[in-house]
Design an enzyme around this catalytic site. Sequence first.
Site, PDB file in Angstrom:
ATOM      1  N   ASP A  94       9.255  20.533  66.641  1.00  0.00           N
ATOM      2  CA  ASP A  94       7.970  20.128  67.198  1.00  0.00           C
ATOM      3  C   ASP A  94       7.544  18.793  66.584  1.00  0.00           C
ATOM      4  O   ASP A  94       7.535  18.635  65.364  1.00  0.00           O
ATOM      5  CB  ASP A  94       6.932  21.210  66.899  1.00  0.00           C
ATOM      6  CG  ASP A  94       5.631  21.012  67.641  1.00  0.00           C
ATOM      7  OD1 ASP A  94       5.658  20.400  68.728  1.00  0.00           O
ATOM      8  OD2 ASP A  94       4.589  21.490  67.143  1.00  0.00           O
ATOM      9  N   ASP A 116       8.442  12.457  69.366  1.00  0.00           N
ATOM     10  CA  ASP A 116       7.079  12.039  69.674  1.00  0.00           C
ATOM     11  C   ASP A 116       6.891  10.577  69.295  1.00  0.00           C
ATOM     12  O   ASP A 116       6.584  10.253  68.148  1.00  0.00           O
ATOM     13  CB  ASP A 116       6.081  12.918  68.930  1.00  0.00           C
ATOM     14  CG  ASP A 116       4.632  12.567  69.253  1.00  0.00           C
ATOM     15  OD1 ASP A 116       4.421  11.658  70.080  1.00  0.00           O
ATOM     16  OD2 ASP A 116       3.727  13.213  68.684  1.00  0.00           O
ATOM     17  N   GLY A 193      -5.127  22.493  66.550  1.00  0.00           N
ATOM     18  CA  GLY A 193      -6.028  23.141  65.603  1.00  0.00           C
ATOM     19  C   GLY A 193      -7.004  24.087  66.280  1.00  0.00           C
ATOM     20  O   GLY A 193      -7.020  24.242  67.502  1.00  0.00           O
ATOM     21  N   SER A 225      -3.769  26.867  71.083  1.00  0.00           N
ATOM     22  CA  SER A 225      -4.625  27.778  70.321  1.00  0.00           C
ATOM     23  C   SER A 225      -6.095  27.577  70.674  1.00  0.00           C
ATOM     24  O   SER A 225      -6.535  26.468  70.939  1.00  0.00           O
ATOM     25  CB  SER A 225      -4.443  27.547  68.813  1.00  0.00           C
ATOM     26  OG  SER A 225      -3.154  27.924  68.389  1.00  0.00           O
ATOM     27  N   ILE A 245       1.636  27.240  70.526  1.00  0.00           N
ATOM     28  CA  ILE A 245       0.630  28.000  69.792  1.00  0.00           C
ATOM     29  C   ILE A 245       0.994  27.980  68.310  1.00  0.00           C
ATOM     30  O   ILE A 245       2.078  28.424  67.930  1.00  0.00           O
ATOM     31  CB  ILE A 245       0.553  29.459  70.291  1.00  0.00           C
ATOM     32  CG1 ILE A 245       0.245  29.492  71.791  1.00  0.00           C
ATOM     33  CG2 ILE A 245      -0.507  30.238  69.510  1.00  0.00           C
ATOM     34  CD1 ILE A 245       0.429  30.846  72.426  1.00  0.00           C
ATOM     35  N   SER A 247      -1.988  27.362  65.427  1.00  0.00           N
ATOM     36  CA  SER A 247      -3.141  27.737  64.590  1.00  0.00           C
ATOM     37  C   SER A 247      -3.560  29.191  64.783  1.00  0.00           C
ATOM     38  O   SER A 247      -3.953  29.864  63.819  1.00  0.00           O
ATOM     39  CB  SER A 247      -4.326  26.811  64.887  1.00  0.00           C
ATOM     40  OG  SER A 247      -4.013  25.481  64.540  1.00  0.00           O
TER      41      SER A 247
END
Length: 276
Positions: A94, A116, A193, A225, A245, A247
């Site tokens: 990720d 990224d 978050g 999340s 997902i 947090s």
Amino acid sequence: MVNYKDLGLVNTRDMFAKAIKGGYAIPAFNFNNMEQMQAIIKAAVETKSPVILQVSKGARQYANATLLRYMAQGAVEYAKELGCAKPEIVLHLDHGDTFETCKSCIDSGFSSVMIDGSHLPYEENVAVTKKVVETAHIANVSVESELGTIGTTGNSIEGGTEGVIYTVPEEAKQFIEDTGIDTFACAIGTAHGIYPKDMKPKLRIDILKDITDQVSVPLVLHGGSSNKDEEIAEAVKNGICKINISSDIKVAFYEQARKTLNENPCLLYTSDAADD
């Protein structure tokens, strides 16, 4: 070099093709320790769901690449022990920030990586993403990338900015054509978050619909999340087939750990605590 197939893992291509056909999305959970991984695999088996195990750059540095490889292989064997004859499990990087990080993960058995470069100028983002794609595809590893930026609630270390820069559908189409990526993470209003009480995300389903109309690769929703179930469901109806997902499961883990230790303080001091 370790091939992900030797670990019993799969890549995302067939997984997402089934999701698109079936009208559902695949859960992608970030995990940081064995207990979280156990819970994720157990839930996936109980619900008969394919699952993506995600590792951030920081978690990978903490866990060690070799230990992660064995944990991923162990996850597959654990799923089989729980009764799943053919587990569909992906190990995904990720928010990989460099080509070198992605290459290291590919070589150590990851079946999917995210590069990224959204913080870079467009041409630089294309260049590094294309380089990762060319390397990953040799090993049949899937590549995810993003354009625009996913926001942050201010309590996240997973990337993003203070405010969302929404994905421009026409730019997304061009970026996918320029890079050859397999999946695309779109910025439509979510944030990394847990949302504070005074922060209410507004998902731009109109932008998502426009992106879906213009691109042909599977779409990913970061910052899953703390969003309302009905908003997530609406996003899935309009093209999202992977939901990140992190947090939510961390909060559940830490709250339960605190509760258990408060109620059973002896667990902190006994050498056989793991047997209780």
